[in-house]
Design a protein around this motif. Structure first.
Motif, short mmCIF file in Angstrom:
data_model
loop_
_atom_site.label_atom_id
_atom_site.label_comp_id
_atom_site.label_asym_id
_atom_site.label_seq_id
_atom_site.Cartn_x
_atom_site.Cartn_y
_atom_site.Cartn_z
N ALA A 53 60.34 88.70 10.56
CA ALA A 53 59.80 88.65 9.21
C ALA A 53 59.04 87.35 8.99
CB ALA A 53 60.94 88.76 8.19
N GLY A 54 58.05 87.40 8.09
CA GLY A 54 57.38 86.18 7.67
C GLY A 54 56.04 85.92 8.33
N LEU A 55 55.59 86.86 9.16
CA LEU A 55 54.30 86.66 9.85
C LEU A 55 53.18 87.22 8.99
CD1 LEU A 55 52.92 85.76 12.55
CD2 LEU A 55 53.15 88.15 13.28
N ILE A 94 48.31 101.55 8.32
CA ILE A 94 49.65 100.95 8.40
C ILE A 94 50.55 101.67 7.41
CG2 ILE A 94 51.03 98.87 8.05
CD1 ILE A 94 48.60 97.23 8.90
N LEU A 95 51.65 102.20 7.90
CA LEU A 95 52.53 103.00 7.05
C LEU A 95 53.73 102.23 6.51
CD1 LEU A 95 52.67 106.33 9.10
CD2 LEU A 95 51.08 105.70 7.29
N SER A 96 54.07 101.13 7.16
CA SER A 96 55.32 100.46 6.77
C SER A 96 55.41 99.07 7.37
CB SER A 96 56.52 101.27 7.28
OG SER A 96 56.51 101.29 8.69
N GLY A 97 56.37 98.30 6.89
CA GLY A 97 56.75 97.06 7.54
C GLY A 97 55.98 95.82 7.12
N PHE A 136 54.37 93.94 3.73
CA PHE A 136 54.36 93.95 2.27
C PHE A 136 53.68 92.68 1.80
CE2 PHE A 136 56.91 93.04 -1.74
CZ PHE A 136 56.25 93.98 -2.53
N GLU A 137 52.69 92.84 0.97
CA GLU A 137 51.91 91.71 0.50
C GLU A 137 51.37 90.88 1.67
OE1 GLU A 137 54.60 89.90 -2.33
OE2 GLU A 137 54.09 91.36 -3.87
N THR A 172 54.85 90.41 7.35
CA THR A 172 55.85 91.28 8.01
C THR A 172 57.20 91.07 7.33
OG1 THR A 172 56.38 89.58 9.64
CG2 THR A 172 54.69 91.18 10.26
N GLN A 173 57.96 92.18 7.25
CA GLN A 173 59.23 92.17 6.51
C GLN A 173 60.46 92.20 7.43
OE1 GLN A 173 59.45 92.10 2.95
NE2 GLN A 173 57.37 91.44 3.39
N GLY A 174 60.23 92.19 8.74
CA GLY A 174 61.37 92.32 9.66
C GLY A 174 61.75 93.77 9.88
N THR A 175 61.10 94.67 9.16
CA THR A 175 61.35 96.11 9.27
C THR A 175 60.29 96.72 10.17
OG1 THR A 175 60.05 96.43 7.26
CG2 THR A 175 62.43 96.18 6.99
N PRO A 176 60.52 97.93 10.66
CA PRO A 176 59.56 98.50 11.62
C PRO A 176 58.17 98.69 11.02
CG PRO A 176 61.47 99.97 11.32
CD PRO A 176 61.67 98.81 10.42
#
Lengths: 359, 359, 359, 359
Positions: free
Chosen positions: B32-34, B67-70, B72-73, B76-80
């Motif tokens: 997360a955080g990228l 991009i479908l997920s992962g 946000f703003e 990267t959220q650490g989620t797939p």
């Protein structure tokens, strides 16, 4: 994750440092019901062990194994097979001089950076001695493969600039064990042996190629995207100490061929679909096609030489390192059973993986 | 297990057939955080896409991703992270003729044996179109690497018998994109382009080498036994369609060197431990040593040629197959971003894996 | 590694946030040759979707899926099956108030700590909406199981303190779908529905139990040490949002039984070895014994309540949070297809894993 | 795949049959640099070993371990740690009578179906003796956790119908080892011991609960979808022989609570965010929240009873089986260190996994 395991279904995990208490391997996922010939395991270990001839290291290690689990009344039980090989002949004092210095082109420096310390005795975990555990495990894998009619044969095809210059189909591979360099072509073998002796006399080392052939593999093995059969074979080979390259089928030389020369035409050979040529090396789209699988592995010269080399110590001071102890002038003869071992492990694993390809 | 995933921590899973609804990839394990630059993803896909020049296939695919997920703003959220690329321009009728016949040196036969059937349109899953998903994922991996100062650069170093003949250190790799064949040496590039055009005119295809350089990799990456850094790089490269070989550092040629020539002496360069030569290719004992990592990948000539070849059909009858449609006469120029992609994925994964090496 | 995948051979990877572009799942390792009924996938999704009745959330989501790959002419190809479900009805503004505050007993706080930020809209990845992807994947798994005569049936056995009080063998499980709470015992169902309505009126929520029965499982599935069949089922169930406990066979209550009461005596039933009782729940030593597999899953009350609760914000200041939006007063009715889904995934995976147990 | 390994980064693989040569475990992925107290490993094994008191089996096994690799000069090296425990006191003749018959509620029948044969001596691989290897490995994991201030404590909370009836926060857990049943409440312990003695006299066995508490776990551990922290704990516990159920936090009883009762309100405790109650059991959304983690594990009564039970033999003939040898009348006291072991392994693994959650 820490990379001491190999395979997905037929999966091995090795452990042990060169001069620790013991090496060992756990084989998980070997199907139940396989009759095991334990003498064959020892025979395979003997092909890898040091001290076999005057062109390899003169260290003496019996490499006697002990099976701890998984085999009952001579039959695999489907449970993990544990095998250990106790270390002997540990002349750890041979390594005191490298406790704080980094041998050029060894793993001393990189281990130190990665882990903050290292078991410097005999190279610790980075020693090629670890491959004894692989060979023991593969002696089980080879018996599984034999049950399904699959055979793995490797041989030395090049030492320095001396090479066989023949295809595997032009030679009798059963002659590989007839000489100490493990080259099935007697004449070339003599030249290779001569070269290795010369190199050894200079306190130097030399590299070369091991070629490997796998026959009897049914069409259909290999997973088509990342775990292509040749990709897993490649990784397996590159995981062997001193390996620098891998090519299969027409390989690097084949890149110069045009498609019209490279392509393998299909034909029907009495009901079996075969290819007229085999530039594909028995693998198409990452999946075996029933033809012979063959590949080459490049091994560099052994890093330990009986000469003095520039280096640095742990504190970054310039120093020099001089090889001591008993080392291989050429890794090739002993690499042959290791290449076979890794190939057998890959094929055994994919044989089982393929059981889920269809309904 | 079915081999559609790659990596351990930074792990991608691709899906999709050439002429199906869409290709896609899931990137699991990106920290997360990228901050993500989505334009860069498209730029990378554009380097791989067909129709870029007159020496590659003239198929037209926009390769626009979603991009479908992962993310946000923009972070990267650490989620797939799910990414898909819808297929367009599917001339499936171009493939009706191979529905029941096997194209030589393609995966048609082996898929049929393995799975009992195949999506024959455009090669289905065996199509190199699958690599678009890898490139999209690697555009994320490259941004992760950039955050840590690591850069991956590939280029075409040989086509047929035309080769650069220079080390990567002797060239300006930023010139790689200056020509359509992606060779940083302008003069050699011209010859390569000429050769490819000639081959194309003959309805034939040609192979070659892609070289790759990775700089900025800290010492310590790679797991020392089976998951050696170069072994994972090797597998990654060999998993690319048409790859036939891999070598790193001094590679195959280096097998002819003696230890005294091959070994890389250490020295202290203003507080940083470096090696005077780099035959090791930046990896020692399977672990990066802080020097530049470099390797070559051998690609065979594309299997689809505009000529008539012998083959068999599903029932084993002799038949012939003639290439149709729009295909690459040479895969090399479009292989460059794919080689970079796989290299970036390997390094990103090992960067994260190494976070657990020490207390 | 990042835990978005489940299964070893039949392996799914889900992705997607609640209010992102789409949810999705990749099914890797489904054997080739399985005929797929796509209407069944929608039917399963409909059992899970919101808005089905007045005792569940009134959110409206069609949960329409799109298959992107892996199925050709209605048949699985052995290649990854990609399915996506686009998000609709995203009232993200319902979540603005929790952007900086942590809802009690939700994952807001823990995500923030773990990842440094979170997609707060609808709970992001922590939303139970993620389970739609699991249900879609399991609709494929269920069809695989049906091919082998295996059936998975779950039902609500307890809500609050209202419980059925009957064994599964005493009821007709085909009646489960006859009422909105999914309890096969009509009388108990009525009481459960009444309770849920009461709880809802209070702006509160309530928990309960889902029971699950799997019939037709052949003896021999499950791996005997860490991946015991019931251990994998347990993990599968505990991975469902709001699950707090798992028990199989005689479970927690059985701990009060003596061995002489607990043990299941074997007998020969016309050539089939069965047990007279089934306290083992169809699993002995981690391996299925051919009897019915049954277990219970405990679900806590939904964390979002229409009341004001104490909490803290991101900066650690005391604050309060009041539930908004449309939420389930009781998760149980919609948990039934999710429990079935996870059970089907576990059995499908072990069915394939067991193909390598014997030679 | 064959399920003899556990964990992703901190990963153990066990091997060995009850009456084979040795049990063992490989710990892969333990970070380098951890100082190991080997006496602690023996102390942990001693807590699990048979013959400790008159309420457990009277078998005598020293359970002395030998470290084969991975630790050098008392420090972990980042390489695999191999540990073996040789078997002694193998009264294999005690098992001749079950060579061809299936003991009720044991794994005899299911192993035979799965593998086609079994090592019947002492239950072979299905014996709880296998857990000695887990305890040895976890003695390393516990030292890793201790380095980070994390502590795992289990105790017997119920035997038959006798239960403590207190929360863990109301007791002094350091008193757990003060009595032979491992219950921190002395008064309850006496009653439990009495019950076990009575059951033993009857040649019968009895089940119960082990409770476990983990303190010092930082917020953020656990992967949010399939590998939720409590899901991995649940699987770990259910993989222990005779385990029948798992619940964490408010567990099964909590399903009767309304959301307004169940929810744990956040508050700021001098700069640390805590919850006023802890029904969540220290885990929210599958991720640790920094509060104490606690859970219960249900164990059934031991299957081997000193009574005669109906069964069938390998050929399906009706027969009877009478328990022989030395067995536990109640598994609970010896299960305490095993529960702790599995908990420690899960936390150690997630501690390392979490190192990649953020940039």
């Amino acid at each position: 994750m820490a990379g001491n395991s190999f395979g997905e279904i037929f999966r091995i995990s090795t452990f042990g440092e060169s001069h620790g208490v013991a090496l060992g391997v756990i084989i998980d996922g070997c199907p139940a019901g396989l009759k095991i010939d334990t003498a064959f395991i020892q025979a395979e270990l003997d092909r890898r062990k040091p001290g076999q001839s005057n062109i390899v290291t003169q260290r003496k290690e019996a490499d006697e194994f002990e099976i701890l689990s998984g085999i009952f009344e001579g039959i695999t039980q489907g449970t993990p097979i544990g095998i250990i090989i106790r270390n002997e002949d540990q002349k750890s004092k041979d390594y005191e001089h490298i406790k704080d210095s980094f041998r050029p082109s060894h793993a001393d420096f990189t281990y130190d950076v990665k882990y903050g310390s290292r078991d410097y005795r005999g190279g610790g975990r980075s020693s090629a001695r670890e491959t004894a555990a692989r060979v023991a495990a593969a002696a089980i894998a080879k018996q599984l493969l034999a049950h399904f009619g699959i055979k793995v044969q490797a041989y030395v095809s090049k030492v320095g600039k001396i090479e066989i210059g023949k295809e595997y189909t032009e030679m009798d591979l059963s002659k590989t064990e007839d000489n100490i360099v493990r080259c099935p072509d007697a004449e070339t073998a003599d030249k290779m042996i001569e070269l290795i002796k010369e190199v050894k006399k200079d306190g130097d080392t030399i590299g070369g190629l091991v070629s490997c052939v796998i026959t009897g593999v049914p069409a259909g093995l290999g997973e088509p995207v990342f775990d292509k059969l040749h990709a897993d074979l490649g990784k397996a080979m590159l995981s062997i100490n001193a390996a620098k390259g891998f090519e299969y089928g027409s390989g690097f030389a084949g890149t110069e061929l045009r498609g019209s020369e490279q392509n393998d035409a299909f034909y029907n050979d009495h009901g079996v679909i075969k290819t007229k040529t085999n530039h594909s090396g028995g693998v198409q789209g990452g999946i075996s096609n029933g033809m012979g699988i063959y590949f080459n592995v490049a091994f560099k010269s052994v890093a330990t030489i009986m000469q003095t080399q520039d280096s640095v110590d742990k504190d970054g001071n310039n120093t020099s390192v001089t090889g001591r102890g008993r080392h291989d002038p050429c890794v090739l003869p002993r690499a042959v059973p290791i290449v076979e071992a890794m190939a057998a492990l890959v094929i055994a694993d994919h044989l089982l993986r393929n059981r889920s390809s269809k309904l």
